[in-house]
Design an enzyme around this catalytic site. Structure first.
Site, PDB file in Angstrom:
ATOM      1  N   ASN A   9       0.866  -1.185   0.000  1.00 23.44           N
ATOM      2  CA  ASN A   9       0.000   0.000   0.000  1.00 23.44           C
ATOM      3  C   ASN A   9       0.902   1.234   0.000  1.00 23.44           C
ATOM      4  O   ASN A   9       1.468   1.592   1.029  1.00 23.44           O
ATOM      5  CB  ASN A   9      -0.912  -0.007   1.243  1.00 23.44           C
ATOM      6  CG  ASN A   9      -1.745   1.262   1.350  1.00 23.44           C
ATOM      7  OD1 ASN A   9      -1.878   2.018   0.399  1.00 23.44           O
ATOM      8  ND2 ASN A   9      -2.307   1.488   2.527  1.00 23.44           N
ATOM      9  N   LYS A  11       0.139   4.264  -0.310  1.00 24.04           N
ATOM     10  CA  LYS A  11      -0.498   5.469   0.242  1.00 24.04           C
ATOM     11  C   LYS A  11      -0.257   6.653  -0.703  1.00 24.04           C
ATOM     12  O   LYS A  11      -0.237   6.459  -1.928  1.00 24.04           O
ATOM     13  CB  LYS A  11      -0.016   5.715   1.671  1.00 24.04           C
ATOM     14  CG  LYS A  11      -0.225   4.476   2.565  1.00 24.04           C
ATOM     15  CD  LYS A  11       0.004   4.733   4.027  1.00 24.04           C
ATOM     16  CE  LYS A  11      -0.232   3.447   4.796  1.00 24.04           C
ATOM     17  NZ  LYS A  11      -0.107   3.646   6.264  1.00 24.04           N
ATOM     18  N   HIS A  95      -9.521   0.968   5.033  1.00 20.44           N
ATOM     19  CA  HIS A  95      -8.232   1.187   5.692  1.00 20.44           C
ATOM     20  C   HIS A  95      -8.438   2.129   6.874  1.00 20.44           C
ATOM     21  O   HIS A  95      -9.275   3.029   6.845  1.00 20.44           O
ATOM     22  CB  HIS A  95      -7.226   1.778   4.699  1.00 20.44           C
ATOM     23  CG  HIS A  95      -5.823   1.808   5.217  1.00 20.44           C
ATOM     24  ND1 HIS A  95      -5.375   2.787   6.072  1.00 20.44           N
ATOM     25  CD2 HIS A  95      -4.769   0.970   5.019  1.00 20.44           C
ATOM     26  CE1 HIS A  95      -4.108   2.554   6.372  1.00 20.44           C
ATOM     27  NE2 HIS A  95      -3.712   1.461   5.749  1.00 20.44           N
ATOM     28  N   GLU A  97      -6.879   4.609   7.897  1.00 16.07           N
ATOM     29  CA  GLU A  97      -6.754   6.038   7.586  1.00 16.07           C
ATOM     30  C   GLU A  97      -8.024   6.564   6.939  1.00 16.07           C
ATOM     31  O   GLU A  97      -8.395   7.726   7.150  1.00 16.07           O
ATOM     32  CB  GLU A  97      -5.528   6.260   6.688  1.00 16.07           C
ATOM     33  CG  GLU A  97      -4.227   6.058   7.452  1.00 16.07           C
ATOM     34  CD  GLU A  97      -3.027   5.771   6.590  1.00 16.07           C
ATOM     35  OE1 GLU A  97      -1.951   5.514   7.161  1.00 16.07           O
ATOM     36  OE2 GLU A  97      -3.164   5.781   5.341  1.00 16.07           O
ATOM     37  N   GLU A 167      -5.284  -4.685  10.878  1.00 13.26           N
ATOM     38  CA  GLU A 167      -4.428  -3.522  11.116  1.00 13.26           C
ATOM     39  C   GLU A 167      -4.541  -3.085  12.573  1.00 13.26           C
ATOM     40  O   GLU A 167      -5.530  -2.451  12.940  1.00 13.26           O
ATOM     41  CB  GLU A 167      -4.903  -2.317  10.308  1.00 13.26           C
ATOM     42  CG  GLU A 167      -4.914  -2.390   8.828  1.00 13.26           C
ATOM     43  CD  GLU A 167      -5.335  -1.036   8.293  1.00 13.26           C
ATOM     44  OE1 GLU A 167      -4.475  -0.329   7.766  1.00 13.26           O
ATOM     45  OE2 GLU A 167      -6.513  -0.671   8.434  1.00 13.26           O
ATOM     46  N   GLY A 173       2.765   3.105  11.139  1.00  7.99           N
ATOM     47  CA  GLY A 173       3.559   4.319  11.026  1.00  7.99           C
ATOM     48  C   GLY A 173       4.160   4.791  12.332  1.00  7.99           C
ATOM     49  O   GLY A 173       4.717   5.884  12.407  1.00  7.99           O
ATOM     50  N   SER A 212       2.925  -2.465  10.253  1.00  3.55           N
ATOM     51  CA  SER A 212       4.375  -2.213  10.209  1.00  3.55           C
ATOM     52  C   SER A 212       5.199  -3.487  10.044  1.00  3.55           C
ATOM     53  O   SER A 212       6.205  -3.679  10.711  1.00  3.55           O
ATOM     54  CB  SER A 212       4.834  -1.439  11.460  1.00  3.55           C
ATOM     55  OG  SER A 212       4.261  -0.152  11.487  1.00  3.55           O
TER      56      SER A 212
END
Length: 250
Positions: A9, A11, A95, A97, A167, A173, A212
């Protein structure tokens, strides 16, 4: 046996020049004999470049999001049929985000999941908890809620053509990573929720880890019985790092 999937991904990252070099590196480094499936999900504008660079290779490509609509007056949106038209195999839905920054609800994610499948795409359905939710021992409740929203709307049969990505939001991140045991516990829980509806579908559904994962921890994470690959963020922006994860999945 479930075939491992490693999906990058990207992003909102990558110039045309940087992305061309990255795609060339990935193509050069993956083998047609690899057991693991490899996918990249670049920003929309770079999907034609991915299609050009990866055509004829073992790798596939996909989108990071999609509209619930097929077409129409929805400025700035991209539809499932548009992604499919550019050769996409996968599309990420829900996702963390998108949920946290753009307010996507469980119901909206379920609708996007259905739109993806209607367009002939395989949704990568993301579920997972925040640090606050984990510390409040709400991990299973949150993940179950997110998963059930899709199951209730589309049924267990839809997961014959879907992938789930767990996730832990607190590990995206931040440099933090769930231990292999922590990740396995949640993956096992997710599979148990599917098993309650259909054991065969549950056994065949791939569940990726999306917190991660990198070259240094991929092997240990991927050794867990219910971790079937990874949804890779930052590590997917460096060809050799991404390929290290792909080799670990192999």
């Amino acid at each position: 046996m479930r075939r491992p999937l490693v999906a990058g991904n990207w992003k909102m990252n990558g110039s045309r020049t940087e992305s061309a070099a990255l795609l060339d590196g990935i193509r050069k480094g993956i083998s047609a004999a690899s057991r693991a499936e490899v996918a990249v999900c670049p920003p929309y504008i770079l999907i034609p470049l991915a299609a050009e660079k990866l055509a004829g290779s073992p790798a596939v490509w996909g989108g990071q999001n999609l509209s619930v609509h097929k077409s129409g007056a929805y400025t700035g949106e991209i539809s499932g049929p548009m992604l499919r038209d550019y050769g996409c195999t996968y599309v990420i839905v829900g996702h963390s985000e998108r949920r946290t920054l753009y307010g996507e609800t469980d119901a909206m994610v379920a609708e996007k999941y259905g739109a993806a499948q209607a367009a002939g795409l395989i949704p990568i359905l993301c579920v997972g908890e925040t640090l606050q939710e984990r510390e409040a021992n709400q991990t299973e409740a949150v993940v179950a809620r997110q998963l059930e929203a899709v199951l209730d709307q589309h049924g267990i049969g839809s997961f014959k053509n879907a992938v789930i990505a767990y996730e832990p939001v607190w590990a995206i991140g931040t440099g933090k990573t769930a231990t292999p045991q922590q990740a396995q516990e949640v993956h096992r829980f997710i599979r148990s929720r599917l098993t309650a509806r259909d054991k065969t579908v549950a056994e065949n559904t791939r569940i990726l880890y999306g917190g991660s994962m990198k070259g240094s921890n991929a092997k240990e994470l991927l050794a867990q019985p219910d971790i079937d690959g990874g949804l890779i963020g930052g590590a997917s922006l460096q060809a050799e790092e991404f390929l290290t994860i792909c080799r670990a999945a192999d």
